[in-house]
Design an enzyme around this catalytic site. Sequence first.
Site, PDB file in Angstrom:
ATOM      1  N   LYS A   3       1.231  -1.244   0.134  1.00 53.64           N
ATOM      2  CA  LYS A   3      -0.442   0.029   0.072  1.00 53.64           C
ATOM      3  C   LYS A   3       0.714   1.361   0.319  1.00 53.64           C
ATOM      4  CE  LYS A   3      -4.194  -1.377   0.533  1.00 53.64           C
ATOM      5  NZ  LYS A   3      -5.256  -2.415   0.780  1.00 53.64           N
ATOM      6  N   ARG A  50      -3.916 -11.089   2.860  1.00 55.29           N
ATOM      7  CA  ARG A  50      -3.376 -10.935   1.165  1.00 55.29           C
ATOM      8  C   ARG A  50      -2.597 -10.090   1.288  1.00 55.29           C
ATOM      9  NH1 ARG A  50      -5.440  -7.908  -2.565  1.00 55.29           N
ATOM     10  NH2 ARG A  50      -6.681  -8.571  -4.281  1.00 55.29           N
TER      11      ARG A  50
END
Length: 330
Positions: free
Chosen positions: A270, A305
Amino acid sequence: MSDTRVYYRPIPQADGGRWRLAGGWTGFTLLERLQRGHAPVVVSEAPADVIAALTAPRVPVMGLAMDRPRLMGIVNATPDSFSDGGSYDAIAQSRALIAAGADILDIGGESTRPGATEVPVDEEIARILPSIRAMSGAVPVSVDTRKALVAQAALQAGAAMVNDVSGFDFDPDLPSVVADSGQPVCLMHAQGLPHDMQDDPRYDDVVLDVYDALQDRIARARAAGIRADRIVIDPGIGFGKTEAHNLAILRRISLYHGLGCPILLGVSRKRFIGRIGGAETPRDRAPGTLALSLAAVAQGIQIHRVHDVAEHAQGLRLIAALNENGRTGT
């Protein structure tokens, strides 16, 4: 939500503890008592129903026991993923992720990166079905979609879970598709849609607001006929949240065990990891992702994930070795 509501966050400890957290590898003896407008208070007791929700062993997800951390490998069958879409063959990459140690594959055909636009249903289905059909016999496969027709096609092709980043906010027909299938669903929290979710996200108290929103999503899923033991939750790092919001959730992520469901965390590569860690290119953010994943493992988070499965599998092996009980080192 009333400001008088009280929440309890278990403070995890690796070496025993009075209670086991979610029946897993982490214990706790103390809790943080949280309330809007008040400073956190550390306590040693909580209501019986709170302790019951925090300690109840989680049922297996797609046949996988939740008594140890599980790795979900990301397969972006898209040309516009922020991280790696379009740069590889999805089936070949799926096989590589399994070889690296993925317990689950999460296959998606629509990018949900900030600024992404919606993909037509037929195109999304065409992108994902070959990979789902090819991989569903190797490991459990989750389909990453917000749409009922896509989920239905994926489930018929062998997918064993629906991972809905909208938490049933996008397509009103999706809950009934999941309920009819009898398969589990992961309900993620997001504020807004991908094309605008990062414009100016705001919360009164992000940690508690996300808790309440996930609780509402669970209630809607139950009302649609989805069994409680078929629900996984995801606080939605980076989906309608600033860097400060993300960090606040990650610091206290063990709070969400109080909802009684397995927790999935998706922080992989991210943008805020790159900003804090000094890694402009998404592929260079594996070390920062691993650091956050291991911090979440210490808080009992069950499903991770990730893009970089091999690195995470190695990290988890080292943490498991450190946490082994009954060894003297002699």
